[in-house]
Design a protein around this motif. Structure first.
Motif, PDB file in Angstrom:
ATOM      1  N   ALA A 155      26.047  51.279  -5.331  1.00  0.00           N
ATOM      2  CA  ALA A 155      26.834  51.160  -4.110  1.00  0.00           C
ATOM      3  C   ALA A 155      26.878  52.511  -3.403  1.00  0.00           C
ATOM      4  O   ALA A 155      27.396  53.488  -3.943  1.00  0.00           O
ATOM      5  N   ASN A 156      26.319  52.557  -2.208  1.00  0.00           N
ATOM      6  CA  ASN A 156      26.309  53.779  -1.400  1.00  0.00           C
ATOM      7  C   ASN A 156      26.932  53.557  -0.036  1.00  0.00           C
ATOM      8  O   ASN A 156      26.661  54.289   0.911  1.00  0.00           O
ATOM      9  N   GLY A 157      27.805  52.556   0.056  1.00  0.00           N
ATOM     10  CA  GLY A 157      28.361  52.152   1.330  1.00  0.00           C
ATOM     11  C   GLY A 157      27.658  50.899   1.821  1.00  0.00           C
ATOM     12  O   GLY A 157      26.551  50.572   1.388  1.00  0.00           O
ATOM     13  N   GLY A 158      28.295  50.189   2.718  1.00  0.00           N
ATOM     14  CA  GLY A 158      27.727  48.929   3.182  1.00  0.00           C
ATOM     15  C   GLY A 158      27.976  47.820   2.185  1.00  0.00           C
ATOM     16  O   GLY A 158      28.752  47.959   1.236  1.00  0.00           O
ATOM     17  N   THR A 159      27.306  46.710   2.370  1.00  0.00           N
ATOM     18  CA  THR A 159      27.560  45.527   1.550  1.00  0.00           C
ATOM     19  C   THR A 159      26.506  45.291   0.479  1.00  0.00           C
ATOM     20  O   THR A 159      26.614  44.335  -0.285  1.00  0.00           O
ATOM     21  N   THR A 160      25.477  46.149   0.418  1.00  0.00           N
ATOM     22  CA  THR A 160      24.405  45.971  -0.563  1.00  0.00           C
ATOM     23  C   THR A 160      24.187  47.254  -1.344  1.00  0.00           C
ATOM     24  O   THR A 160      24.513  48.353  -0.872  1.00  0.00           O
ATOM     25  N   HIS A 161      23.632  47.141  -2.533  1.00  0.00           N
ATOM     26  CA  HIS A 161      23.239  48.314  -3.298  1.00  0.00           C
ATOM     27  C   HIS A 161      21.939  48.878  -2.721  1.00  0.00           C
ATOM     28  O   HIS A 161      21.047  48.134  -2.305  1.00  0.00           O
ATOM     29  N   THR A 162      21.832  50.202  -2.708  1.00  0.00           N
ATOM     30  CA  THR A 162      20.684  50.866  -2.113  1.00  0.00           C
ATOM     31  C   THR A 162      20.288  52.089  -2.941  1.00  0.00           C
ATOM     32  O   THR A 162      21.029  52.540  -3.809  1.00  0.00           O
ATOM     33  N   HIS A 163      19.095  52.611  -2.643  1.00  0.00           N
ATOM     34  CA  HIS A 163      18.634  53.880  -3.204  1.00  0.00           C
ATOM     35  C   HIS A 163      18.830  54.964  -2.146  1.00  0.00           C
ATOM     36  O   HIS A 163      18.122  54.985  -1.138  1.00  0.00           O
ATOM     37  N   LEU A 164      19.770  55.852  -2.358  1.00  0.00           N
ATOM     38  CA  LEU A 164      20.036  56.901  -1.383  1.00  0.00           C
ATOM     39  C   LEU A 164      19.150  58.114  -1.664  1.00  0.00           C
ATOM     40  O   LEU A 164      18.994  58.525  -2.819  1.00  0.00           O
ATOM     41  N   PRO A 165      18.539  58.717  -0.641  1.00  0.00           N
ATOM     42  CA  PRO A 165      17.758  59.935  -0.859  1.00  0.00           C
ATOM     43  C   PRO A 165      18.620  61.034  -1.476  1.00  0.00           C
ATOM     44  O   PRO A 165      19.770  61.226  -1.083  1.00  0.00           O
ATOM     45  N   LEU A 166      18.061  61.752  -2.439  1.00  0.00           N
ATOM     46  CA  LEU A 166      18.758  62.865  -3.069  1.00  0.00           C
ATOM     47  C   LEU A 166      18.597  64.123  -2.215  1.00  0.00           C
ATOM     48  O   LEU A 166      17.684  64.215  -1.387  1.00  0.00           O
ATOM     49  N   PRO A 167      19.464  65.113  -2.388  1.00  0.00           N
ATOM     50  CA  PRO A 167      19.291  66.366  -1.651  1.00  0.00           C
ATOM     51  C   PRO A 167      17.901  66.944  -1.886  1.00  0.00           C
ATOM     52  O   PRO A 167      17.424  67.011  -3.011  1.00  0.00           O
ATOM     53  N   GLY A 168      17.249  67.335  -0.823  1.00  0.00           N
ATOM     54  CA  GLY A 168      15.903  67.878  -0.927  1.00  0.00           C
ATOM     55  C   GLY A 168      14.803  66.842  -0.946  1.00  0.00           C
ATOM     56  O   GLY A 168      13.618  67.193  -1.042  1.00  0.00           O
ATOM     57  N   SER A 169      15.135  65.558  -0.851  1.00  0.00           N
ATOM     58  CA  SER A 169      14.121  64.505  -0.873  1.00  0.00           C
ATOM     59  C   SER A 169      13.159  64.659   0.301  1.00  0.00           C
ATOM     60  O   SER A 169      13.566  64.980   1.426  1.00  0.00           O
ATOM     61  N   PRO A 170      11.863  64.398   0.062  1.00  0.00           N
ATOM     62  CA  PRO A 170      10.883  64.511   1.149  1.00  0.00           C
ATOM     63  C   PRO A 170      11.009  63.418   2.210  1.00  0.00           C
ATOM     64  O   PRO A 170      10.350  63.515   3.255  1.00  0.00           O
ATOM     65  N   VAL A 171      11.834  62.404   1.981  1.00  0.00           N
ATOM     66  CA  VAL A 171      11.985  61.353   2.995  1.00  0.00           C
ATOM     67  C   VAL A 171      12.982  61.750   4.075  1.00  0.00           C
ATOM     68  O   VAL A 171      13.020  61.143   5.157  1.00  0.00           O
ATOM     69  N   ILE A 172      13.800  62.775   3.821  1.00  0.00           N
ATOM     70  CA  ILE A 172      14.858  63.159   4.749  1.00  0.00           C
ATOM     71  C   ILE A 172      14.250  63.716   6.035  1.00  0.00           C
ATOM     72  O   ILE A 172      13.419  64.636   6.005  1.00  0.00           O
ATOM     73  N   ASP A 173      14.666  63.169   7.156  1.00  0.00           N
ATOM     74  CA  ASP A 173      14.190  63.588   8.480  1.00  0.00           C
ATOM     75  C   ASP A 173      12.665  63.577   8.577  1.00  0.00           C
ATOM     76  O   ASP A 173      12.075  64.394   9.285  1.00  0.00           O
ATOM     77  N   PHE A 189      18.787  51.592  15.160  1.00  0.00           N
ATOM     78  CA  PHE A 189      19.827  52.599  15.308  1.00  0.00           C
ATOM     79  C   PHE A 189      20.661  52.767  14.045  1.00  0.00           C
ATOM     80  O   PHE A 189      21.399  53.739  13.913  1.00  0.00           O
ATOM     81  N   PHE A 190      20.556  51.815  13.119  1.00  0.00           N
ATOM     82  CA  PHE A 190      21.346  51.863  11.897  1.00  0.00           C
ATOM     83  C   PHE A 190      20.463  51.574  10.701  1.00  0.00           C
ATOM     84  O   PHE A 190      19.448  50.897  10.802  1.00  0.00           O
ATOM     85  N   ASP A 191      20.860  52.090   9.529  1.00  0.00           N
ATOM     86  CA  ASP A 191      20.088  51.855   8.320  1.00  0.00           C
ATOM     87  C   ASP A 191      20.558  50.579   7.638  1.00  0.00           C
ATOM     88  O   ASP A 191      21.340  49.802   8.213  1.00  0.00           O
ATOM     89  N   GLN A 192      20.099  50.344   6.415  1.00  0.00           N
ATOM     90  CA  GLN A 192      20.454  49.114   5.714  1.00  0.00           C
ATOM     91  C   GLN A 192      21.955  48.981   5.521  1.00  0.00           C
ATOM     92  O   GLN A 192      22.493  47.879   5.520  1.00  0.00           O
ATOM     93  N   ARG A 193      22.642  50.102   5.393  1.00  0.00           N
ATOM     94  CA  ARG A 193      24.088  50.072   5.167  1.00  0.00           C
ATOM     95  C   ARG A 193      24.881  49.898   6.453  1.00  0.00           C
ATOM     96  O   ARG A 193      26.102  49.850   6.429  1.00  0.00           O
TER      97      ARG A 193
END
Length: 297
Positions: A155-173, A189-193
């Motif tokens: 649970a990272n917010g929202g109504t579904t479980h998700t994989h949140l990028p970790l600090p330093g992840s190459p997917v960020i920005d 304009f919004f992500d899965q959450r």
């Protein structure tokens, strides 16, 4: 999911399913095309092919029957071929998505794909196993053979479980600087959450969307700064409006949308932060129950 019709899956997570004697632990696509937008396929398994997703072998070669847009396919496994994705004939399109760390037991390790033709890339994808997932199309922004560095499914917010990028992840920005889009090129304009998509996650002064289904960080949910609009066929009324401070906390770009029949339209107003007078004007109009200038209902 067993799909035999045209299917659009948005803001959803398919996880911890198992195909005991067949293909497609998470999704088995039998006939018409399926599109995944802002969605996660994770921790599914199959005794047959396609731990995450399997596409029917009867589809004609070169036809496009699976689209992955701003989605995350990780942590699936199979005893057959294609830990994340199995598509022996039909075409697959992928854009701004993570396809990584899926396990194929018969291969003795990670094998994300089993495909006969290259995936049609729209750019800005991260694939940890490019040898099994060859790409054609747009190569701009693709990261190949890279660890996505995402957290566990939780649970990272929202109504579904998700994989949140970790600090330093190459997917960020690392998403498309022009903005992440859906299969029909409308802006996301919004992500899965339902948290703001375009934020400055790596603090370099430039806000961009992330690769995959979710944005880095705690974020600000849509309800915190978007006016809630109840629409009917003849009228629309505001129930809640954002304050200037809420807008300022949301990120660099805020879209104000109109909900009609359960669908969020593309942003009617884009507010660029830093212009306090404009932010206050939009807020005042919202609080007065007026649509912002240049919008329609």
């Amino acid at each position: 999911i067993y799909s035999s019709q045209d299917l659009l899956l948005t803001n959803s997570t398919i996880d911890h399913n198992r195909a005991v004697a067949g293909q497609g632990g998470g999704i088995y696509q039998d006939e018409d095309p399926i599109k995944l937008v802002n969605s996660t396929i994770s921790n599914n398994s199959a005794m047959g092919d396609g731990g995450g997703i399997a596409v029917n072998t009867n589809f004609p070669q070169q036809s496009l029957h699976l689209g992955l847009y701003s989605s995350t396919i990780v942590g699936n496994s199979t005893s057959g071929s294609g830990g994340g994705l199995y598509s022996p004939l039909a075409g697959v399109q992928i854009g701004n998505s993570v396809l990584a760390h899926n396990l194929t037991l018969s291969a003795g390790g990670f094998q994300d794909c089993s495909v006969q033709q290259p995936l049609d890339s729209l750019g800005y994808n991260l694939l940890s196993d490019p040898n099994s997932c060859p790409l054609s199309g747009i190569r701009t922004g693709n990261q190949l053979g890279v660890n996505p560095q995402v957290g566990p499914l939780q649970a990272n917010g929202g109504t579904t479980h998700t994989h949140l990028p970790l600090p330093g992840s190459p997917v960020i920005d690392a998403g498309n600087p022009a903005g992440c889009t859906s299969f029909d090129e409308t802006s996301l304009f919004f992500d899965q959450r339902n948290y703001l998509r375009v934020v400055d996650g790596n603090q370099d002064g430039q806000a961009r969307c992330d690769i995959g289904a979710t944005e880095f960080g705690d974020g600000v949910p849509k309800a915190a700064y978007l006016p809630a609009i109840v629409a009917s066929s003849s009228s629309a009324t505001l129930r809640q409006s954002p304050t200037t401070s809420q807008v300022a906390e949301a990120g660099s770009v805020v879209g104000i949308g109109l909900v009609i029949g359960g669908a969020l339209l593309s942003a009617l107003v884009t507010l660029f932060l830093g212009d306090r007078e404009e932010a206050q004007r939009l807020t005042d109009e919202a609080e007065a129950g007026n649509a912002p200038a240049g919008t329609s209902s």
